[in-house]
Each structure stands twice: as C-alpha cells, then as structure tokens.
Design an enzyme around this catalytic site. Structure first.
Site, mmCIF file in Angstrom:
data_model
loop_
_atom_site.group_PDB
_atom_site.id
_atom_site.type_symbol
_atom_site.label_atom_id
_atom_site.label_comp_id
_atom_site.label_asym_id
_atom_site.label_seq_id
_atom_site.Cartn_x
_atom_site.Cartn_y
_atom_site.Cartn_z
ATOM 1 C CG ASN A 1 1.166 -0.132 -7.854
ATOM 2 O OD1 ASN A 1 1.632 0.644 -6.790
ATOM 3 N ND2 ASN A 1 1.400 -0.111 -8.949
ATOM 4 C CD GLU A 2 0.100 -7.429 -4.432
ATOM 5 O OE1 GLU A 2 -1.173 -7.631 -4.910
ATOM 6 O OE2 GLU A 2 1.015 -8.420 -4.876
ATOM 7 N N PRO A 3 -3.569 -4.525 -3.082
ATOM 8 C CG PRO A 3 -5.308 -6.237 -2.679
ATOM 9 C CD PRO A 3 -3.650 -5.992 -3.140
#
Ligand code: F6R
Length: 634
Positions: A160-162
C-alpha cells in the site's frame, strides 16, 4: 532507558525496542506461537497474515526451530500473504510464492490448502475478481487473528504505497519508484523489477485482530519515526496503524535510533548524563543553534532541556572546554600513531613505530572508497599495509563487462597461438554469458567477474604503492551463491579469516563496521571478523592488535561517535579519487546502483567533505575532507 520513566512519549503506537533483530524476531515468533497454541487448545483455526521481504526472515527461522525442537504444529494454521509482484510466475527466483515456500512453508507441517498467496500469474482482466475473492477467503476463514508486517521506506505496509486509502481492500497497485529501487538488487537491476503488485489493502490489514510491525536497521529509522510520531496521513500509509487498538512495533536499536526518546532524550525527560550522551547532546545543540561548541551559553543549554548537564559540570564554560578538548583529540594526521610523540591523548599508540596493518574490505573497493585517504597515509608513513578482500564481489559486475574480457582473452589467446582452434577453450564461458539474468549466475561467469574485480583491486593497491604480496583475496565461500541472497557464515569462512590474521599478526585491523545493516554483506563480513578474533583471542600477538571500524555503507558515523578522524589534504583526496577510479567495473552505471545516482567517488568525497564541514561548524580547524573511525573494543 526504561519507558516507564518517560513523562510523555511522542510515540502513538506501542513500541518495543530490542538489542538486535535476532532477539526481536524471537520475541515475535514467541507471540505467534502463543496465538497458534491458544487457538489449537480451543480446537480453532488460527489465521495468520504473513509478510515477505528481508524483515521477517528471522521470525520464520525461529518458527521453524520451534516446530522442529519444541513441537509447535501448524496443522491448525491458515495463512494469507500480504502481497505478490505482478506479473510474476510462481517459481521465479524473486516471487513471494517462492520466498514463502523456501523460507517457511517447506519446513513446517502446514497443509498446502491452507496457504494463500496472491496470484501474480493472472491476466489483467481477471485481477479485480481475484482480489475480491481473496478478501472473501480471508473473511470465510474467520478474519486475520494476527497480521505481521514489514515497512517500506515509502511508509508502505503490504504494497500500500503513499496515497492508499484507510479503507482500501485487496487490489492491483502500482509500485512507488523508491520501492522498485529497493527491490532492484533482488532483480539484478531496476529495469527487471515489476511495476505492479497485488496487495491486501490498508482496510484488510486494519481488520486483523492483532498487528505486529517489525523494522530493522538504520535504513528504516526515519520512516519509523514518522510513522510513530507524526500525524496520520495517506502519504505514509503505515501511520494508519495508529488507529488500531492492538498494534505493536518491534524494532532493533538502529531502526529506533531516530525516535525522540532515543535520539534526543533530553527533550522528553531527565537523563542520565554519561560521557556518550553528553557528547551527543552538545553536538546536537551546536547544530540546533548553529553555534560552535565554545560559544554555547547556559541559556542555550537551558532552552533545550539540558540545564542539569550544565549543573553537572559547573558551568557552560567548563562543559564546553571539556567537550571541545575531547573532540579535538579525535583528530590526527597519524592513523598508525605518531612516532616519538606523547600518545596519552591521541587515538593511536606511538609504538611500535612501524605497525603491521590489515585492512579488511568486504567488497574489492570498500577499502579505497571508505578509507582511501587513511590507507594512503598509512603507506606513506611507512607501515606495512596489507589488504584482504573478503568477497569476490563478482555479482556486481555487469554481463557486458564480463563478455568484453572473455572475448579479449579468447581473441588474444587465438592470436598467440596463430589463430589455431585453441581459442575454443573460452567458448564455454562465452556461451554461458547468454544465461537468463533472472537466475543464478553460473560459475564460469562468476569466475570471470571475480577476476575483473581482482585486477581492479590490485591496480588500486599498486597505485597506493603496496607490494602485490600484501594484497590478499579471501573469496569467502558464504558469498558464492551467484545470487543476491547469500549463504550463512560457515566454518570455512571463519577459518580463512583466522588464517590471514595469524599470517599478518596485525597491530591494527581496519574493517567495515556496518553492524546496523542486518542483511548486507558488510554485516556478515564483520561478523566473520569478530568470530575470527574471538577464536584467536588467546594468541599472544592479539594483545597488541587494535581494531578500527570504518562505516562501509554510504552513511558516516555521527561526530559524537567518531574516535579517530583523519583529515585529508586536497592532494590526498585526489589520489583517493584516482584509486576509486581504478575500479572500472563499478563506474559509469553499475549493477547495484541503489537510489543514489552519484558515482562512488562522488559519494565518498561528499561524505568526507561533509564530515570536515561538521567539524568546522563545531569550531575545529577547516579541513578539505575527513575520514572517520571508531575503535572496536572486545
Ligand atoms: C512484503 C511487504 C512489504 C515489505 C516492506 C519491507 O510482503 O509487504 O511491505 O514488508 O517492503 O521490506 P523489507 O523487509 O525487505 O525491508
């Protein structure tokens, strides 16, 4: 320091700091085992959310040990992995499927039908439905009892990236560039790293009944501080964990090193002012106030919660002088000790005047990159300097470089033998150079690549003026896997190390002191040295041997940690640069570039100039550059 003593901790999640990642991994494995056993007693399934990457390897190792030696069964365990690269074939070297089987599942009694790992082999149109079915499967299993997590330097959990939302569920996601750079070493280059991944969402993770996040090494220190101390933001998805009622962070000391209570404890509560902490606080205060040490006032100390430190020393004046002298005494132009000088306040002994020096270099260029100036001074000041290259460094040489040398060798051989068929001797190696770069580097190619690095290393040593017989290639076997993943240290490695130390009987040993890098080659090389020294400690020559550590990776020791600072003149810095240039295979775009696009010589110079600048800001003389060392005491 005991957490209970703190009036107010700025950490927003329960955090446990351990002396090492090994100890912390054992504590996590114990907690997992406890949950599994509690569930087993109630005849229930235990649903675990699992992570991959370097962080959880120690946890899996300990769980396997608990299985083998303490009867921990995984019969009642159902697992869901966080993520998988996309697209990705199951068996590929870098697939999380292969990772989980090799590191864990193949060694325990889990039923294969209870294992769930996101499927990276699906067609793009099947992905959405597949992700939904992954969520359903978790729910049908009763939800996650315990989720373990690592954390990426972007602050990702799972992938879950920025920008990921708090309620996001399992889905296909585009990887952040920093994440891909971090993965590049596993894929032999950024261009081979997949651009996407399937990951459980933040919402999926937050639905777990209990969450453990682990982080090791100083590379994680700043994102850990942000996650624990700053406000919740989708730019650092791990901060969402602040909303979970049962989440604990397990950190080693390095990953915790940026936390306020550890880095600047005087801002949080009263401190025990020992010598190390006092030095750290004063250096910090100088940086904070942009003042040199001798200009700090009582007021400065009081303003930043250090009034009691001043009281301990009588006045700011006394404290300033005391610390100024202490730091001044770390600076010397005589790394091997100054002959016929009073050495009571110098970092090194004056005697013996001519020392035998053994420099350990994990890869065949760390010696010149990290301590090239000091190396040169030691030679120029007449010491007998030996260099021992611990690993062959072969996997860091590009295929095209190896091809160039193999073709040269073939053609030259063929020329010498008047064009006869003898050149065919090299054909095997040339054929091998068409191997699939995703896989293990074949032995013949590794040999060529290793020889290339040897040639470069000896070129640099000759440039510094040491005789060939003082250059030693150890080729430690733990490194020779042909992959990024290395073998554990074995007896053979330690024996090679003890043999060379016995042969040289050094008065000074220099080594890369990267203890903070839990999985890197530098750390393994240091452990090999420490084990060898332990084995040799009863030998008489050891009484005379001092060990100096240089920081091999791109970080430098902070000023308060430095025990010997060697200033370099502009000329010496230039010579250091030329020695680094001798390592041609590590120039102009390298296999393991990392996120820093500078050339190695540039990084080394920037780092040494920065150290000199910091000394200067504290009020010490202005030098062109400084190399820094810490003494390792047994
Ligand atoms: C792995 C995962 C990632 C990693 C993170 C840290 O399944 O989901 O979030 O935990 O990238 O990776 P390492 O542990 O290799 O530093």
């Amino acid at each position: 320091m005991n957490k209970e003593n703190f009036k107010e901790l700025p950490e927003r999640i329960d955090t446990r700091v351990f002396r090492s990642s090994n100890i912390a991994s054992k504590a996590i494995a114990d907690r997992i085992a406890q949950v599994i056993r509690e569930k087993a007693r109630k005849n229930r399934k235990c649903v675990l959310g699992l992570a991959t990457g370097s962080s959880p390897k120690g946890v899996y190792k300990e769980l396997i040990r608990l299985h083998n030696e303490e009867g921990l069964s995984f019969k009642n365990v159902v697992t869901f992995n966080l993520d998988e690269y996309y697209p990705m074939k199951d068996g590929t070297l870098q697939s999380y499927w292969r990772f989980m089987h090799e590191q864990f599942f193949d060694h325990i009694d889990i039923s294969p039908e209870n294992i769930h790992i996101p499927n990276g082999t699906l067609g793009i149109d099947e992905a959405r439905a597949y992700c939904d079915s992954y969520e359903t499967a978790i729910q049908e299993a009763g939800g996650l009892d315990l989720q373990i997590l690592g954390i990426g330097r972007t602050g990702h959990i799972g992938f879950n990236e920025p920008g990921s939302g708090a309620n996001s569920l399992t889905r296909l996601i585009t990887l952040d560039n920093l994440t891909r750079i971090d993965a590049a070493k596993d894929f032999f280059g950024l261009e081979h790293v997949p651009k996407k991944a399937i990951t459980m969402g933040v919402g999926t993770i937050l639905n777990a009944k209990e969450i453990i996040l682990m982080a090791w090494g100083e590379g994680k220190a700043s994102i850990i501080r942000e996650t624990l101390e700053d406000h919740i933001t989708d730019q650092v998805p791990a901060t969402y964990l602040q909303t979970h009622a049962n989440c604990t962070f397990y950190l080693d000391e390095e990953a915790a090193s940026e936390l306020t209570r550890i880095k600047t404890p005087w801002l949080v509560d009263r401190c025990e002012w020992d010598a190390t902490l006092s030095k750290r606080a004063v250096v910090w205060l100088c940086q904070k106030t942009s003042k040199p040490i001798l200009k700090l006032t009582d007021r400065d100390y009081n303003d930043y919660g250090m009034g009691d430190l001043v009281s301990k020393h009588g006045s700011a004046y006394e404290l300033n002088i005391h610390l100024f002298n202490q730091i001044q005494n770390t600076i010397t132009g005589w790394p091997g000790g100054k002959p016929n000088a009073d050495d009571s306040r110098r970092p090194e002994r004056a005697k013996p005047e001519k020392k035998r020096v053994l420099i350990f270099s994990p890869h065949p260029d760390d010696d010149v990159i990290s301590m090239g100036g000091t190396f040169l001074r030691l030679v120029d000041q007449g010491h007998e300097v030996h260099v021992a290259y611990q690993t062959s460094g072969n996997i860091a040489v590009a295929d095209h470089e190896a091809l160039r040398f193999a073709e040269f060798a073939r053609d030259y051989h063929s020329y010498l033998s008047n064009g006869s068929a003898q050149g065919e001797l090299y054909d095997k190696a040339l054929e091998q150079l068409t191997y699939d770069s995703d896989d293990v580097t074949p032995l013949e190619i590794r040999k060529i690549k290793g020889l290339i690095r040897r040639g470069e290393a000896i070129g640099a040593c000759r440039y510094f003026g040491i005789p060939d017989q003082q250059v030693h290639y150890l080729d430690l076997p733990f490194y020779e896997t042909g992959k990024v993943e290395k073998n554990p240290l074995g007896h053979d490695d330690i024996k090679i190390m003890t043999d060379i130390i016995r042969e040289v009987k050094p008065h000074q040993v220099y080594a890369a002191g990267d203890l903070a890098d839990p999985h890197g080659t530098h750390e393994v090389c240091l452990r090999a040295l420490l084990k060898a020294l332990e084995e040799l400690k009863s030998e008489s020559f050891m009484n005379d041997g001092w060990v100096w550590l240089y920081r091999g990776a791109w970080h430098e020791y902070s000023i308060d940690e430095i025990e010997m600072a060697i200033p370099l003149s502009p000329d010496e810095l230039m010579k250091k640069r030329i020695a680094i240039w001798r390592h041609q295979s590590q120039k102009d775009g390298v296999v393991f570039q990392g996120q820093d696009s500078r050339e190695f010589w540039q990084r080394a110079e920037d780092r040494n100039k920065e150290t000199a600048e910091l000394y200067n800001q504290l009020g010490f003389a202005e030098y062109e550059a400084i190399e820094a060392f810490r003494r390792y005491k047994f």
